[in-house]
Design a protein around this motif. Sequence first.
Motif, PDB file in Angstrom:
ATOM      1  N   UNK A  43      -1.196 -18.047   3.900  1.00 37.87           N
ATOM      2  CA  UNK A  43      -2.158 -17.828   4.982  1.00 37.87           C
ATOM      3  C   UNK A  43      -2.000 -18.888   6.059  1.00 37.87           C
ATOM      4  N   UNK A  44      -2.050 -18.455   7.313  1.00 41.95           N
ATOM      5  CA  UNK A  44      -1.931 -19.366   8.450  1.00 41.95           C
ATOM      6  C   UNK A  44      -3.086 -19.128   9.419  1.00 41.95           C
ATOM      7  N   UNK A  61      -6.118 -15.229  11.849  1.00 43.28           N
ATOM      8  CA  UNK A  61      -5.825 -15.549  10.451  1.00 43.28           C
ATOM      9  C   UNK A  61      -4.744 -14.572  10.009  1.00 43.28           C
ATOM     10  N   UNK A  62      -3.620 -15.080   9.581  1.00 40.29           N
ATOM     11  CA  UNK A  62      -2.501 -14.245   9.155  1.00 40.29           C
ATOM     12  C   UNK A  62      -2.234 -14.492   7.672  1.00 40.29           C
ATOM     13  N   UNK A  63      -2.296 -13.449   6.876  1.00 38.54           N
ATOM     14  CA  UNK A  63      -2.091 -13.576   5.430  1.00 38.54           C
ATOM     15  C   UNK A  63      -0.994 -12.631   4.974  1.00 38.54           C
ATOM     16  N   UNK A  64      -0.091 -13.147   4.145  1.00 39.41           N
ATOM     17  CA  UNK A  64       0.979 -12.340   3.557  1.00 39.41           C
ATOM     18  C   UNK A  64       0.951 -12.513   2.046  1.00 39.41           C
ATOM     19  N   UNK A  65       0.813 -11.409   1.330  1.00 37.10           N
ATOM     20  CA  UNK A  65       0.837 -11.420  -0.135  1.00 37.10           C
ATOM     21  C   UNK A  65       2.212 -10.969  -0.603  1.00 37.10           C
ATOM     22  N   UNK A  66       2.855 -11.796  -1.416  1.00 40.80           N
ATOM     23  CA  UNK A  66       4.186 -11.494  -1.942  1.00 40.80           C
ATOM     24  C   UNK A  66       4.114 -11.392  -3.458  1.00 40.80           C
ATOM     25  N   UNK A  67       4.902 -10.492  -4.029  1.00 41.65           N
ATOM     26  CA  UNK A  67       4.839 -10.278  -5.468  1.00 41.65           C
ATOM     27  C   UNK A  67       6.208  -9.931  -6.037  1.00 41.65           C
ATOM     28  N   UNK A  68       6.364 -10.219  -7.314  1.00 50.41           N
ATOM     29  CA  UNK A  68       7.550  -9.796  -8.044  1.00 50.41           C
ATOM     30  C   UNK A  68       7.108  -9.362  -9.439  1.00 50.41           C
ATOM     31  N   UNK A  77       8.423  -7.718  -3.199  1.00 50.73           N
ATOM     32  CA  UNK A  77       7.829  -6.978  -2.086  1.00 50.73           C
ATOM     33  C   UNK A  77       6.685  -7.785  -1.510  1.00 50.73           C
ATOM     34  N   UNK A  78       6.239  -7.413  -0.311  1.00 51.69           N
ATOM     35  CA  UNK A  78       5.157  -8.135   0.326  1.00 51.69           C
ATOM     36  C   UNK A  78       4.393  -7.233   1.283  1.00 51.69           C
ATOM     37  N   UNK A  79       3.196  -7.666   1.633  1.00 50.47           N
ATOM     38  CA  UNK A  79       2.369  -6.947   2.604  1.00 50.47           C
ATOM     39  C   UNK A  79       1.508  -7.968   3.340  1.00 50.47           C
ATOM     40  N   UNK A  80       1.157  -7.652   4.582  1.00 52.97           N
ATOM     41  CA  UNK A  80       0.428  -8.608   5.409  1.00 52.97           C
ATOM     42  C   UNK A  80      -0.848  -8.009   5.989  1.00 52.97           C
ATOM     43  N   UNK A 125     -11.491 -12.303   3.346  1.00 50.73           N
ATOM     44  CA  UNK A 125     -11.416 -10.884   3.685  1.00 50.73           C
ATOM     45  C   UNK A 125      -9.993 -10.492   4.096  1.00 50.73           C
ATOM     46  N   UNK A 126      -9.339 -11.365   4.874  1.00 49.93           N
ATOM     47  CA  UNK A 126      -7.974 -11.092   5.315  1.00 49.93           C
ATOM     48  C   UNK A 126      -7.008 -11.117   4.139  1.00 49.93           C
ATOM     49  N   UNK A 127      -7.148 -12.108   3.259  1.00 46.88           N
ATOM     50  CA  UNK A 127      -6.279 -12.194   2.095  1.00 46.88           C
ATOM     51  C   UNK A 127      -6.516 -11.008   1.165  1.00 46.88           C
ATOM     52  N   UNK A 128      -7.766 -10.584   1.030  1.00 45.22           N
ATOM     53  CA  UNK A 128      -8.064  -9.428   0.177  1.00 45.22           C
ATOM     54  C   UNK A 128      -7.358  -8.182   0.693  1.00 45.22           C
ATOM     55  N   UNK A 129      -7.363  -8.013   2.009  1.00 42.12           N
ATOM     56  CA  UNK A 129      -6.681  -6.854   2.591  1.00 42.12           C
ATOM     57  C   UNK A 129      -5.175  -6.930   2.355  1.00 42.12           C
ATOM     58  N   UNK A 130      -4.604  -8.122   2.491  1.00 44.35           N
ATOM     59  CA  UNK A 130      -3.168  -8.283   2.251  1.00 44.35           C
ATOM     60  C   UNK A 130      -2.835  -7.986   0.793  1.00 44.35           C
ATOM     61  N   UNK A 131      -3.655  -8.479  -0.136  1.00 44.85           N
ATOM     62  CA  UNK A 131      -3.408  -8.232  -1.560  1.00 44.85           C
ATOM     63  C   UNK A 131      -3.581  -6.754  -1.886  1.00 44.85           C
ATOM     64  N   UNK A 132      -4.583  -6.112  -1.293  1.00 43.14           N
ATOM     65  CA  UNK A 132      -4.777  -4.681  -1.513  1.00 43.14           C
ATOM     66  C   UNK A 132      -3.548  -3.897  -1.079  1.00 43.14           C
TER      67      UNK A 132
END
Length: 204
Positions: free
Chosen positions: A107-108, A134-141, A154-157, A179-186
């Motif tokens: 998050x930035x 607020x910029x959030x990127x969720x990355x996963x493997x 993969x990732x989503x922002x 809220x922003x991070x929740x949306x990225x994780x969703x």
Amino acid sequence: AVREPEGDTLAEPSPQFPVKLGVVRVQAADYRSLSAQPAGKGRFRVLAADELPDAAQLSAIAQWPVVRAVAPLDQNLLAPPYESIDQLRLAAAKVQADLLLVYTVATHFVVQAGQVAPLAKLALGKLGDGEARIQATASAVLIDVRSGYRYPPLEASAQWAEPASAWTQVADVERKRIATETQAVTRMLAASEQRWRDIVGRHQ
């Protein structure tokens, strides 16, 4: 984000359906948050599953095809220092998980078209009339616990943008961060579900 070299190129996926899916969130060693306390020491930190994914998101994961159970990894299963993803595989094996979803959120806070700073260092109420984001990127493997095989990451922002003058209270900005991070994780979990459906289609 936490990055390390790819695992053994000879490793192969070995899903045995239905699966028990472990879930764990990791962050960089210098991660700090007002609402989440990372545990341990070493190359990365492990966060308790008390913020993201939330109960609704965990429930949604449990509805993925041929997933019989979801197991958020407890920090007590992990012995620091945290130096390798293989330690997470061992923890997942302790709860008899077949696959492990490892994810992180970057998050930035961006103010005045380029100024990036941690929330604690922003002079709230004195940011001027420009835009704040607020910029959030969720990355996963997704990792096969038995073999160590890693499916492609993969990732989503997600983003929250408004006038910088609206940022006056730390608690309010923190709420917007979550809220922003929740949306990225969703969004990341939606992409993960599609990836999982593809995996099931290939191996079942």
